[in-house]
Every structure is written in structure tokens, then in C-alpha cells.
Design an enzyme around this catalytic site. Sequence first.
Site, PDB file in Angstrom:
ATOM      1  N   CYS A  42     105.440 -58.410  89.597  1.00  0.00           N
ATOM      2  CA  CYS A  42     105.856 -57.020  89.406  1.00  0.00           C
ATOM      3  C   CYS A  42     104.822 -56.304  88.526  1.00  0.00           C
ATOM      4  CB  CYS A  42     107.232 -56.970  88.744  1.00  0.00           C
ATOM      5  SG  CYS A  42     107.843 -55.270  88.528  1.00  0.00           S
ATOM      6  N   ASP A  44     105.467 -54.379  86.198  1.00  0.00           N
ATOM      7  CA  ASP A  44     106.059 -54.194  84.866  1.00  0.00           C
ATOM      8  C   ASP A  44     105.119 -54.687  83.756  1.00  0.00           C
ATOM      9  OD1 ASP A  44     107.739 -54.767  82.456  1.00  0.00           O
ATOM     10  OD2 ASP A  44     109.339 -54.071  83.779  1.00  0.00           O
ATOM     11  N   ARG A  46     105.645 -55.741  80.935  1.00  0.00           N
ATOM     12  CA  ARG A  46     106.136 -56.836  80.081  1.00  0.00           C
ATOM     13  C   ARG A  46     105.963 -58.206  80.721  1.00  0.00           C
ATOM     14  NH1 ARG A  46     111.926 -54.261  79.773  1.00  0.00           N
ATOM     15  NH2 ARG A  46     111.339 -54.087  81.973  1.00  0.00           N
ATOM     16  N   HIS A  98     111.265 -60.695  87.809  1.00  0.00           N
ATOM     17  CA  HIS A  98     111.748 -60.816  86.427  1.00  0.00           C
ATOM     18  C   HIS A  98     113.118 -60.164  86.289  1.00  0.00           C
ATOM     19  CE1 HIS A  98     110.810 -56.572  85.170  1.00  0.00           C
ATOM     20  NE2 HIS A  98     110.082 -56.668  86.261  1.00  0.00           N
ATOM     21  N   CYS A 101     114.438 -56.094  86.046  1.00  0.00           N
ATOM     22  CA  CYS A 101     113.419 -55.351  86.807  1.00  0.00           C
ATOM     23  C   CYS A 101     113.922 -53.933  87.126  1.00  0.00           C
ATOM     24  CB  CYS A 101     113.085 -56.097  88.098  1.00  0.00           C
ATOM     25  SG  CYS A 101     111.790 -55.288  89.052  1.00  0.00           S
TER      26      CYS A 101
END
Length: 211
Positions: A42, A44, A46, A98, A101
Site C-alpha cells: 500500500c 500508506d 506508515r 495493512h 488501511c
Amino acid sequence: MESYKKLLLANKAWVKDKLDVREDYFLRMADDQTPEFLWIGCSDSRVPAEDITGTEPGELFVHRNIANQVIHTDFNMLSVLQYAVEVLKVKHVIVCGHYGCGGVKNALSHKHLGLINKWLRHIKDVYRIHEHELEGIADTDRRLRRLVELNVQEQVWHLAETSMIQHAWHTDQRPHIHGWVYDLHTGYLNDLLMLTPDTRIDDIYKFNFDD
Ligand SMILES: [Zn+2]
């Protein structure tokens, strides 16, 4: 200081650290890449692929998009996949989602977000396929976590349905395809599933390579 300048300064410190350990670090790195793993994760911020897997530059070939999708008409993902499988000859392809998400969460909502709705539509399809199981989960957080897992699982199967993966399985008995989920709260990866080259896939998705 403007925030982006921090990144350029950190880069200088990083180069120094690497050269302190090995003065030929970048000379070796510039030669070639021979990564064993393709990572589809992803976007993302993080979920930094190298950090959470303790890998160094040169070890992971990386593709990231919102909610780690494997979409059969996405030429970006398909080009990365083809290069990784046919040229770099990776041994493992990892789809990593994750928990928490935002892409998966928004796909569960009815918000109109513009173009991103088109992308998230694929996750709504995952929901529909597994609707019975998901609607049996009363707790919203648990249902979201399960959808994150099912989304990873579906993307792993999408990979197995591509001609690139099937051809590599047929001729080279690789790669293994893995589905993992990263937990933002603990830092641990949850190893969900693995498909090996002898995996049976639905007949309709099979390609013949013998003729
Ligand atoms: Zn995400």
C-alpha cells in the site's frame, strides 16, 4: 527550516553512515540489482517496505499503490510484475496489506471521493464476493480487519491468474506468492497465505504454454 530541507540533510547523513561502514557501498550498489523479492504494498506512509522487513537497498523490487491492488488492466503494476518475474527472476512475490488501511475503509463507505472511487471499486468487489462472511461480523473494526485480509488474499489470487506468473510457474517453478498483513499497532507482519507453483487455479483463468 522548511520541512523538505530536513530530507536533503538526512540524505547527507545517510550517505556518510553508509560510507563509514563500507567505502565502496555505492560503487557496489550501482553495478546491478538482483533482488529476490517483489513487494506489492500500500502507498500508506506508515508501511515502509524496507524498514519493516529489515531489508537493504537492492533486496526488494517495490510497487506500491492505494490498498495494494493487483488489477489486470493496470499496465504500471503489470510492467513491474513482468520485469520482476521475467528479467530479475524474483523468487518471491509478496502482496502486503495493512490493518487500518484508509483505502479499504473508504471502500466500505458510500462517500463520493472522485477518481479514487474508481480505484476503490475493486475492493467493493472483494466485499461482494465475501459478503456472507463479512456481514456475519458484527463489530465494525473486526469486519474492516477481515476485509483487509480478504483483499490481500484476492490480490494474491489475481497474481496467480496472470500469464506472467503462470508462465514462470510452468517453466521455472517459481515464484512463490505470499499474502501478508502489517499491523500498525504492533509492527508485526501476519503471514496469511502462500501459493506455490503447483497451485491449482480456476480453469477459466488458465493459460496453455505447451503449443
Ligand atoms: Zn493502505
